[in-house]
Design a protein around this motif. Structure first.
Motif, PDB file in Angstrom:
ATOM      1  N   GLU A   1       0.955  -1.389  -0.145  1.00 43.07           N
ATOM      2  CA  GLU A   1      -0.105  -0.026  -0.109  1.00 43.07           C
ATOM      3  C   GLU A   1       0.920   1.273  -0.011  1.00 43.07           C
ATOM      4  OE1 GLU A   1      -3.017   0.468   2.910  1.00 43.07           O
ATOM      5  OE2 GLU A   1      -4.332  -1.025   1.903  1.00 43.07           O
ATOM      6  N   GLY A   2       0.577   2.183  -0.888  1.00 41.07           N
ATOM      7  CA  GLY A   2       1.394   3.338  -0.900  1.00 41.07           C
ATOM      8  C   GLY A   2       2.445   3.270  -1.962  1.00 41.07           C
ATOM      9  N   VAL A   3       2.613   2.197  -2.623  1.00 40.90           N
ATOM     10  CA  VAL A   3       3.506   1.944  -3.766  1.00 40.90           C
ATOM     11  C   VAL A   3       2.897   1.794  -5.048  1.00 40.90           C
ATOM     12  CG1 VAL A   3       5.739   0.699  -4.513  1.00 40.90           C
ATOM     13  CG2 VAL A   3       5.303   1.292  -1.973  1.00 40.90           C
ATOM     14  N   PHE A   4       3.332   2.676  -5.938  1.00 43.96           N
ATOM     15  CA  PHE A   4       2.543   2.544  -7.240  1.00 43.96           C
ATOM     16  C   PHE A   4       3.394   2.243  -8.269  1.00 43.96           C
ATOM     17  CE2 PHE A   4       0.505   5.106  -4.232  1.00 43.96           C
ATOM     18  CZ  PHE A   4      -0.773   4.678  -3.989  1.00 43.96           C
ATOM     19  N   ALA A   5       3.149   1.540  -9.303  1.00 39.02           N
ATOM     20  CA  ALA A   5       3.940   1.179 -10.473  1.00 39.02           C
ATOM     21  C   ALA A   5       3.183   1.726 -11.788  1.00 39.02           C
ATOM     22  CB  ALA A   5       4.433  -0.154 -10.575  1.00 39.02           C
ATOM     23  N   ALA A   6       3.913   2.220 -12.807  1.00 41.93           N
ATOM     24  CA  ALA A   6       3.465   2.731 -13.876  1.00 41.93           C
ATOM     25  C   ALA A   6       4.570   2.435 -15.083  1.00 41.93           C
ATOM     26  CB  ALA A   6       3.146   4.148 -14.010  1.00 41.93           C
ATOM     27  N   GLY A   7       3.757   2.263 -16.364  1.00 40.82           N
ATOM     28  CA  GLY A   7       4.729   2.091 -17.622  1.00 40.82           C
ATOM     29  C   GLY A   7       4.992   0.794 -17.714  1.00 40.82           C
ATOM     30  N   ASP A   8       6.389   0.609 -18.587  1.00 42.43           N
ATOM     31  CA  ASP A   8       6.922  -0.737 -18.825  1.00 42.43           C
ATOM     32  C   ASP A   8       7.004  -1.517 -17.818  1.00 42.43           C
ATOM     33  OD1 ASP A   8       6.432   0.325 -21.550  1.00 42.43           O
ATOM     34  OD2 ASP A   8       8.220  -0.071 -22.201  1.00 42.43           O
ATOM     35  N   ILE A   9       7.459  -1.090 -16.652  1.00 44.64           N
ATOM     36  CA  ILE A   9       7.671  -1.912 -15.617  1.00 44.64           C
ATOM     37  C   ILE A   9       6.637  -2.941 -15.189  1.00 44.64           C
ATOM     38  CG2 ILE A   9       7.363  -0.196 -13.562  1.00 44.64           C
ATOM     39  CD1 ILE A   9      10.170  -2.835 -13.786  1.00 44.64           C
ATOM     40  N   GLN A  10       5.235  -2.644 -15.467  1.00 46.43           N
ATOM     41  CA  GLN A  10       4.143  -3.359 -15.108  1.00 46.43           C
ATOM     42  C   GLN A  10       3.384  -3.482 -16.544  1.00 46.43           C
ATOM     43  OE1 GLN A  10       0.757  -1.276 -15.042  1.00 46.43           O
ATOM     44  NE2 GLN A  10       2.139  -0.327 -16.542  1.00 46.43           N
ATOM     45  N   ASP A  11       3.853  -3.488 -17.757  1.00 45.72           N
ATOM     46  CA  ASP A  11       3.150  -3.597 -18.877  1.00 45.72           C
ATOM     47  C   ASP A  11       3.921  -4.473 -19.795  1.00 45.72           C
ATOM     48  OD1 ASP A  11       1.800  -3.448 -21.247  1.00 45.72           O
ATOM     49  OD2 ASP A  11       2.137  -1.360 -21.725  1.00 45.72           O
ATOM     50  N   THR A  12       3.393  -5.559 -20.132  1.00 45.00           N
ATOM     51  CA  THR A  12       4.062  -6.610 -20.777  1.00 45.00           C
ATOM     52  C   THR A  12       3.436  -6.584 -22.234  1.00 45.00           C
ATOM     53  OG1 THR A  12       2.624  -8.428 -20.170  1.00 45.00           O
ATOM     54  CG2 THR A  12       4.634  -8.055 -18.888  1.00 45.00           C
ATOM     55  N   VAL A  13       2.456  -5.970 -22.463  1.00 47.83           N
ATOM     56  CA  VAL A  13       1.625  -5.924 -23.676  1.00 47.83           C
ATOM     57  C   VAL A  13       1.788  -4.721 -24.455  1.00 47.83           C
ATOM     58  CG1 VAL A  13      -0.654  -6.144 -24.689  1.00 47.83           C
ATOM     59  CG2 VAL A  13       0.069  -7.317 -22.443  1.00 47.83           C
ATOM     60  N   TYR A  14       1.636  -3.479 -23.980  1.00 45.39           N
ATOM     61  CA  TYR A  14       1.491  -2.374 -24.960  1.00 45.39           C
ATOM     62  C   TYR A  14       2.795  -1.634 -25.169  1.00 45.39           C
ATOM     63  CZ  TYR A  14      -3.465  -3.233 -24.178  1.00 45.39           C
ATOM     64  OH  TYR A  14      -4.519  -3.883 -24.125  1.00 45.39           O
ATOM     65  N   ARG A  15       3.436  -1.364 -24.162  1.00 44.84           N
ATOM     66  CA  ARG A  15       4.862  -1.004 -24.203  1.00 44.84           C
ATOM     67  C   ARG A  15       5.173   0.510 -25.037  1.00 44.84           C
ATOM     68  NH1 ARG A  15       6.964  -6.656 -25.354  1.00 44.84           N
ATOM     69  NH2 ARG A  15       7.337  -7.500 -23.406  1.00 44.84           N
ATOM     70  N   GLN A  16       3.983   1.263 -25.201  1.00 40.45           N
ATOM     71  CA  GLN A  16       4.208   2.460 -26.066  1.00 40.45           C
ATOM     72  C   GLN A  16       4.231   3.727 -24.949  1.00 40.45           C
ATOM     73  OE1 GLN A  16       3.963   2.318 -29.333  1.00 40.45           O
ATOM     74  NE2 GLN A  16       4.244   0.199 -28.444  1.00 40.45           N
ATOM     75  N   ALA A  17       4.826   4.768 -25.555  1.00 40.50           N
ATOM     76  CA  ALA A  17       5.012   5.885 -24.711  1.00 40.50           C
ATOM     77  C   ALA A  17       3.564   6.458 -24.512  1.00 40.50           C
ATOM     78  CB  ALA A  17       5.773   6.996 -25.536  1.00 40.50           C
TER      79      ALA A  17
END
Ligand code: NAP
Length: 314
Positions: A274-290
């Motif tokens: 709780e209190g830790v969030f993740a965004a972008g390619d570190i949590q995305d194995t599918v889209y990986r777009q800017a």
């Protein structure tokens, strides 16, 4: 003396991290951004970006990331060309170690990205963005009626080879073995495409061309069985041999999938702490777009803001 407790620390500075910084800064959370080893992220190793909305004439990747950073700084996000060495997520405030400094923070947004695996050749890094790419979706458009090679034998290589036939005159898949690991359906789709051929048991030994003078013109191929080498002309080489998530800092501290990507909620950016969030390619194995990374950076900042409202530290 009690050390100041930050509201938000953002780790990583690609489109996800810097978008999170813009949103967090505009919510008066005064975010600190530790930019890491590749400030600006993967886009800083591309040239033209033509698929990011708002830039009808395209923009160079590094320039675009400078604009992201400036926009975050305009609202008083503080950005540092520094790398986080260690985090302690066992209790709030969390601890973030950067060199000799220790920071305390109520929330963390992780946007450390993923790195495309590369062959590791000197000529490859020299020609990256000048005929060599690790992203067919991003760069395929630049290869209209050109002859391109794609390296790899997994689903990504099949998918990207098929995608590249929309532009290229021919696509040769270079694979180091004599069978693909890709799923049958993806293999069939690629192998049945008349524009695609496969060069089995082959590896690129070096890439030929001058970045200042027309870029890539060909490769030296090595037969992995006989060791024989031969030259092959081509206009582009796409590397599709997998990605590595940059999650070493969080191993054992957050739930990761079997490949090391950080697991987040189905429709939010919450991690297992709780209190830790993740965004972008570190949590995305599918889209990986800017643009998808930027979108999830925005979500992470909004999630952090709501979390802070509902979970004040005493
Ligand atoms: P992958 O499945 O790990 O395949 C990597 C490929 O690159 C392998 O064929 C491997 O060869 C080759 N390779 C690795 N290192 C190499 C090197 N140094 N030189 C030459 N070749 C090298 O990676 P991926 O294709 O990116 O797929 C990752 C995951 O995403 C997979 O689970 C995949 O199913 C999934 N994915 C799914 C879809 C979809 O369903 N639409 C699309 C893309 C990806 P070897 O076979 O010899 O090891």
């Amino acid at each position: 003396m009690t050390k100041k407790i930050q509201k938000v620390i953002i780790i990583g500075s690609g489109p996800a991290g810097l978008t999170a910084a813009i949103y967090a800064a505009r919510a008066n959370l005064n975010p600190l951004v530790f930019e890491g080893l590749q400030p600006g992220g993967q886009l800083t190793i591309t040239t033209d970006v033509e698929n990011y909305p708002g830039f009808p004439d395209g923009i160079m990747g590094p320039e675009m990331m400078d604009l992201f950073r400036k926009q975050a700084q305009r609202f008083d996000a503080e950005t540092f060309y520094l790398t986080v060495d260690k985090v302690d997520l066992t209790e709030r405030p969390f601890k973030v170690y950067v060199g000799e400094e220790l920071y305390h923070t109520e929330t963390i947004i992780i946007s450390t990205g993923a790195s495309a695996q590369l062959l590791g050749l000197e000529s490859e890094s020299k020609l990256m963005g000048y005929g060599v790419s690790a992203c067919a979706t991003c760069d395929g458009f630049f290869f209209k009626e050109k002859k391109v090679l794609i390296v790899g034998g997994g689903d990504s290589a099949m998918e990207e080879a098929t995608f590249l036939t929309k532009f290229a005159s021919s696509v040769s898949i270079i694979h180091r073995r004599d069978e693909f690991r890709a799923s049958k359906i993806m293999q069939d789709r690629a192998l049945n495409n008349p524009k695609i051929d496969v060069i089995w048991n082959a590896a690129i030994e070096s890439m030929i061309g001058d970045p200042q003078n027309g870029g890539l013109t060909g490769v030296v191929l090595k037969n992995t069985l006989s060791g024989e080498t031969s030259e092959m002309e081509c206009d582009g080489v796409f590397i599709a041999i997998g990605h590595t998530p940059n999650s070493d800092l969080f191993r054992g501290k957050l739930d990761l999938d079997e490949k090391g990507y950080i697991l987040t909620g189905a429709d939010n950016t919450h991690t297992s702490v709780e209190g830790v969030f993740a965004a972008g390619d570190i949590q995305d194995t599918v889209y990986r777009q800017a643009v998808t990374a930027a979108g999830s950076g925005c979500k992470a900042a909004l999630d952090a803001e709501h979390f802070l409202e509902n979970n004040p530290l005493d």
